[in-house]
Design a protein around this motif. Structure first.
Motif, PDB file in Angstrom:
ATOM      1  N   UNK A 178     -28.841  10.243   8.895  1.00  0.00           N
ATOM      2  CA  UNK A 178     -28.017   9.435   9.424  1.00  0.00           C
ATOM      3  C   UNK A 178     -27.369  10.082  10.663  1.00  0.00           C
ATOM      4  N   UNK A 179     -26.880   9.512  11.808  1.00  0.00           N
ATOM      5  CA  UNK A 179     -26.145  10.097  12.958  1.00  0.00           C
ATOM      6  C   UNK A 179     -24.701  10.862  12.309  1.00  0.00           C
ATOM      7  N   UNK A 180     -24.123  10.151  11.448  1.00  0.00           N
ATOM      8  CA  UNK A 180     -22.536  10.723  11.033  1.00  0.00           C
ATOM      9  C   UNK A 180     -23.174  12.039  10.253  1.00  0.00           C
ATOM     10  N   UNK A 181     -23.878  12.171   9.436  1.00  0.00           N
ATOM     11  CA  UNK A 181     -24.665  13.225   8.850  1.00  0.00           C
ATOM     12  C   UNK A 181     -24.901  14.307   9.561  1.00  0.00           C
ATOM     13  N   UNK A 182     -25.556  14.155  10.779  1.00  0.00           N
ATOM     14  CA  UNK A 182     -25.981  15.148  11.647  1.00  0.00           C
ATOM     15  C   UNK A 182     -24.542  15.506  12.452  1.00  0.00           C
ATOM     16  N   UNK A 183     -23.609  14.774  12.707  1.00  0.00           N
ATOM     17  CA  UNK A 183     -22.276  15.332  13.204  1.00  0.00           C
ATOM     18  C   UNK A 183     -21.662  16.166  12.313  1.00  0.00           C
ATOM     19  N   UNK A 184     -21.570  15.959  10.870  1.00  0.00           N
ATOM     20  CA  UNK A 184     -21.059  16.710   9.870  1.00  0.00           C
ATOM     21  C   UNK A 184     -21.737  18.127   9.696  1.00  0.00           C
ATOM     22  N   UNK A 185     -22.872  18.079   9.998  1.00  0.00           N
ATOM     23  CA  UNK A 185     -23.898  19.134   9.748  1.00  0.00           C
ATOM     24  C   UNK A 185     -23.445  20.121  10.796  1.00  0.00           C
ATOM     25  N   UNK A 186     -23.602  19.693  11.940  1.00  0.00           N
ATOM     26  CA  UNK A 186     -23.325  20.460  13.337  1.00  0.00           C
ATOM     27  C   UNK A 186     -22.103  21.133  13.134  1.00  0.00           C
ATOM     28  N   UNK A 187     -21.035  20.547  12.559  1.00  0.00           N
ATOM     29  CA  UNK A 187     -19.837  21.516  12.275  1.00  0.00           C
ATOM     30  C   UNK A 187     -19.898  22.788  11.800  1.00  0.00           C
ATOM     31  N   UNK A 188     -20.874  22.949  10.745  1.00  0.00           N
ATOM     32  CA  UNK A 188     -21.005  24.292  10.247  1.00  0.00           C
ATOM     33  C   UNK A 188     -22.358  25.021  10.538  1.00  0.00           C
ATOM     34  N   UNK A 189     -23.295  24.264  11.428  1.00  0.00           N
ATOM     35  CA  UNK A 189     -24.714  24.968  11.649  1.00  0.00           C
ATOM     36  C   UNK A 189     -24.658  25.570  13.139  1.00  0.00           C
ATOM     37  N   UNK A 190     -23.993  24.710  14.122  1.00  0.00           N
ATOM     38  CA  UNK A 190     -24.151  25.058  15.484  1.00  0.00           C
ATOM     39  C   UNK A 190     -22.754  25.892  16.092  1.00  0.00           C
ATOM     40  N   UNK A 191     -22.944  26.847  16.635  1.00  0.00           N
ATOM     41  CA  UNK A 191     -22.082  27.585  17.061  1.00  0.00           C
ATOM     42  C   UNK A 191     -21.194  26.719  18.209  1.00  0.00           C
TER      43      UNK A 191
END
Ligand code: ADP
Ligand code: MG
Length: 341
Positions: free
Chosen positions: A234-247
């Motif tokens: 889900x897009x929402x999950x992608x947003x949350x994952x980005x919080x910790x994986x993408x500088x």
């Protein structure tokens, strides 16, 4: 340890109804740290309060530690709640009682004799690292220490489950980490099942085995933390994952680099599981006549393995760069061309 089936909660308000929890099915195994993440208003607090019947379900069933929580008498519910500890964002301590008296409170309610209470309180103070502070009042403690009192109090009756409602959201990052370490410690020492809700992916990343993403009262995605990190749907999950994986500075750094001519191609490599230890970049420059610069990287440890992104720029002949990409992909590392190619 916990099973929710078709669980729903609708609040009836003067100007309409709010469905805070909408048809939730969830199974949480014994000894797991299960995280539920969602933005404000998603229904997380309502969901966690349904687990110990602080909210009564509109429909659906809640089973905790083999006990169906629906339709318990007041007395049965009191017993059932002793199996379920809870901690809160704002600690909910009794301000006129000392640390030791706060921790003793649930033992008093249960009718534990004074000498046994004293012994148990001492054990708990030690467990949460508050030695020497038993006589302090909450107002004399830091936020992290207050939450330690909250945890000790929640564990006083040896619960099977600990519920955490945004337990670190009022704390600074360093204190958050020390409380998360404590939760892992008690999860392992006591084989305690922990359900925590949060809006911060960092919390999920650091200590959870499983995660569920909640939106509009529903669970929109769930699974092992590493699997969800690897392939958020889900897009929402992608947003949350980005919080910790993408500088955070990635976009800026890439933009800055694009201003330079002849930058070559910019690749994003995604590492999941065990591959982060391989000397991949060394292998690439040894095998191919290209040059590489590392732009940004962030590797995070989850409970079930490392996860992270690395942004690199590769300069060299185009066909060589294609070979580099194929080579990296062969090493089970995902590659996305961010620029060029
Ligand atoms: P979260 O913890 O994810 O921020 P909540 O469970 O607190 O979400 O709230 C979910 C929704 O339910 C919100 O729209 C909120 O306004 C509503 N809600 C929560 N508790 C009550 C209540 N006691 N009475 C009426 N509405 C409530
Ligand atoms: Mg909440």
């Amino acid at each position: 340890m916990i099973k929710l089936s078709k669980l729903a909660k609708t609040f009836q308000l003067k100007d309409g109804n709010v469905t805070a929890v909408d048809n939730v099915n969830l199974t949480i195994e014994k000894g797991e740290i299960y995280g539920i993440i969602g933005y404000s208003g998603a229904g997380k607090s309502t969901l966690i309060r349904l687990l110990n019947m602080l909210e009564t379900p509109t429909s659906g069933e809640v089973t905790v530690a083999g006990k169906n929580m629906n339709n318990l008498s007041k007395k049965e519910l009191r017993y059932a709640r002793q199996e379920i500890g809870m901690i809160f964002q704002h600690f909910n301590l009794l301000w006129s009682r000392t640390v030791a008296e706060n921790i003793a409170f649930p033992l008093e309610v249960k009718g534990v004799a004074k000498a046994n209470r004293k012994k148990r309180v001492e054990e708990l103070i030690k467990l949460v690292g508050l030695e020497g502070r038993g006589g302090s009042y909450p107002s004399q403690l830091s936020g992290g220490q207050k939450q330690r009192v909250g945890i000790a109090r929640a564990l006083a009756n040896d619960p099977k489950v600990l519920l955490c409602d945004e337990a670190t959201s009022a704390l600074d990052p360093k204190t958050t980490d020390s409380i998360l370490d404590l939760l892992v410690d008690i999860n392992q020492k006591l084989d305690l099942t922990i359900v925590l809700i949060t809006h911060e992916m960092h919390v999920i990343r650091k200590i959870c085995h499983q995660v569920a993403v909640m939106d509009g009262g529903r669970i929109v995605e769930a699974g092992l933390v590493l699997d969800v990190f690897k392939q958020p749907k889900e897009n929402m999950t992608k947003e949350f994952v980005k919080q910790v994986t993408e500088p955070e500075e990635t976009e800026e750094a890439v933009r800055h680099l694009l201003a330079n001519e002849g930058i070559g191609q910019i690749l994003q490599l995604t590492f999941v599981g065990g591959e982060t230890n391989k000397p991949l970049m060394t292998d690439v420059v040894r095998k191919f006549d290209v040059s590489i610069s590392i732009l940004q990287g962030k590797i995070s440890q989850t409970r079930t393995g490392p996860y992270g992104s690395l942004f690199i720029s590769v300069t060299g002949d185009n066909h060589l760069i294609d070979d580099v990409i194929s080579f990296i992909r062969e090493q089970q590392v995902e590659v996305e061309v961010v620029h060029g190619g």
